[in-house]
Design an enzyme around this catalytic site. Structure first.
Site, PDB file in Angstrom:
ATOM      1  N   ASP A  11     -13.110   6.687  20.959  1.00 50.17           N
ATOM      2  CA  ASP A  11     -11.939   6.100  21.616  1.00 50.17           C
ATOM      3  C   ASP A  11     -10.975   5.638  20.541  1.00 50.17           C
ATOM      4  OD1 ASP A  11     -10.444   5.158  23.959  1.00 50.17           O
ATOM      5  OD2 ASP A  11     -10.849   3.159  23.189  1.00 50.17           O
ATOM      6  N   SER A  12      -9.712   5.506  20.911  1.00 48.82           N
ATOM      7  CA  SER A  12      -8.718   4.991  19.980  1.00 48.82           C
ATOM      8  C   SER A  12      -8.981   3.531  19.630  1.00 48.82           C
ATOM      9  CB  SER A  12      -7.313   5.142  20.570  1.00 48.82           C
ATOM     10  OG  SER A  12      -7.215   4.422  21.785  1.00 48.82           O
ATOM     11  N   CYS A  74     -11.303   8.535  25.922  1.00 45.62           N
ATOM     12  CA  CYS A  74      -9.941   8.030  25.755  1.00 45.62           C
ATOM     13  C   CYS A  74      -9.022   8.967  26.520  1.00 45.62           C
ATOM     14  CB  CYS A  74      -9.575   8.020  24.268  1.00 45.62           C
ATOM     15  SG  CYS A  74      -7.848   7.619  23.900  1.00 45.62           S
ATOM     16  N   GLU A 159      -6.772  -5.423  24.087  1.00 51.31           N
ATOM     17  CA  GLU A 159      -7.210  -5.354  22.695  1.00 51.31           C
ATOM     18  C   GLU A 159      -7.126  -6.715  22.001  1.00 51.31           C
ATOM     19  OE1 GLU A 159      -8.226  -2.827  20.575  1.00 51.31           O
ATOM     20  OE2 GLU A 159      -8.240  -1.169  21.996  1.00 51.31           O
ATOM     21  N   CYS A 193      -7.275   4.836  32.167  1.00 51.38           N
ATOM     22  CA  CYS A 193      -7.390   4.339  30.801  1.00 51.38           C
ATOM     23  C   CYS A 193      -8.703   3.576  30.740  1.00 51.38           C
ATOM     24  CB  CYS A 193      -6.228   3.423  30.424  1.00 51.38           C
ATOM     25  SG  CYS A 193      -6.404   2.662  28.790  1.00 51.38           S
ATOM     26  N   HIS A 195      -9.674   1.291  28.946  1.00 55.33           N
ATOM     27  CA  HIS A 195      -9.535  -0.155  28.743  1.00 55.33           C
ATOM     28  C   HIS A 195      -9.447  -0.915  30.073  1.00 55.33           C
ATOM     29  CE1 HIS A 195      -8.422   1.034  24.670  1.00 55.33           C
ATOM     30  NE2 HIS A 195      -8.360  -0.225  24.309  1.00 55.33           N
TER      31      HIS A 195
END
Length: 280
Positions: A11-12, A74, A159, A193, A195
């Site tokens: 993942d990024s 991702c 994040e 996404c 996240h």
């Protein structure tokens, strides 16, 4: 740096850990390595060329750790880099390796969640602008009407550990209002996404009753189970000692470990790596 032939999960940043968690729940015996490119995150607003370059560097690094298959956990990387990697990069140097994404498995089943045949897709700017979900869902479920909405501030909130703070509610409401204004018939929202599951409770709280919120973790994990069953030439190369190792491209591994543990629902101890060393 690692031994055996693990499954790679990329993942990024740290969002892919929500998918990694689901994969382990369904396939606990295999060895895994997780790589978060936190040093260059977020990917969402970057160009196709840059996202491909970053993703391919990370994939090559994971191949060099022995991974026969890498999951791009991702959406932005899956939308902007996967096709080029599969069609151009792998045949040149890694014909025996595989790279899989999260968009196609989701598109295959998302129609099962809706009664009105109208769904909303929430994602990063890069994922939404790519049109990947529109194309894939049209292929697998042409009866669906898809409404898209970028939520560019959600990943930075997550994040930076602000996803459960009161201030996040404003931005959750902002993008949901923009999405729901597109149609009163949306009854299913896809969190496109990895996240976004950390915002799931806030998202549900700001939606009308009866609207489904669909995360991708279990969908991708189930798809991987099916893939390995259909491809024994890959499955038989993966070692099974239950090993799990975490790597990040940010040198502050303590910060990564702190936030990653919240995504993974377990303690995370990572190592710093420079994925650019030795990349083509």
């Amino acid at each position: 740096m690692t031994t055996g032939t693990p499954i790679g999960v990329f993942d990024s940043g740290i969002g892919g850990l929500t998918v990694f968690r689901s994969i382990i729940a369904q396939l606990p015996a295999y060895d895994y390595i997780y790589l978060g490119d936190n040093g260059r995150a977020p990917y969402g607003n970057r160009s196709f060329k840059t996202i491909h370059q970053y993703t391919w560097e990370c994939v090559q690094w994971m191949f060099k750790q022995g991974c026969p298959v890498v999951i791009l956990a991702c959406n932005t990387a899956s939308a902007k880099a996967l096709r080029t990697i599969q069609q151009q990069d792998l045949p040149k140097a890694y014909a025996d390796k595989r790279v899989l994404g999260v968009i196609r498995p989701t598109a295959e089943v998302i129609g099962n969640y809706t009664n009105t045949n109208e769904i909303g897709v929430l994602g990063t700017k890069g994922t939404i602008q790519s049109g990947s979900y529109l194309l894939e869902i049209e292929h697998f479920a042409p009866q669906l009407k898809v409404h898209q909405q970028a939520a560019p501030l959600w990943v930075p909130l997550i994040e930076n550990g602000e996803y459960d703070k009161p201030g996040a509610d404003y931005y959750v409401q902002l993008y949901l209002d923009q999405l729901m204004a597109q149609s009163p018939n949306i009854d299913t929202i896809l969190l496109a996404c990895t996240h976004y599951p950390l915002l799931a409770e806030k998202i549900k709280a700001h939606l009308p009753a009866g609207v489904n919120v669909v995360a991708q973790g279990d969908i991708v994990a189930t798809s991987l189970v099916d893939y390995l069953g259909r491809h024994p030439e890959i499955e038989q190369r993966i070692t099974q000692t239950g090993s799990r190792k975490f790597y990040t491209t940010i040198d502050d591994t303590a910060d990564f470990d702190h936030h990653a543990s919240q995504f993974f629902n377990d303690a995370v101890k990572s190592e710093f790596v420079d994925v650019r060393e030795g990349c083509e």
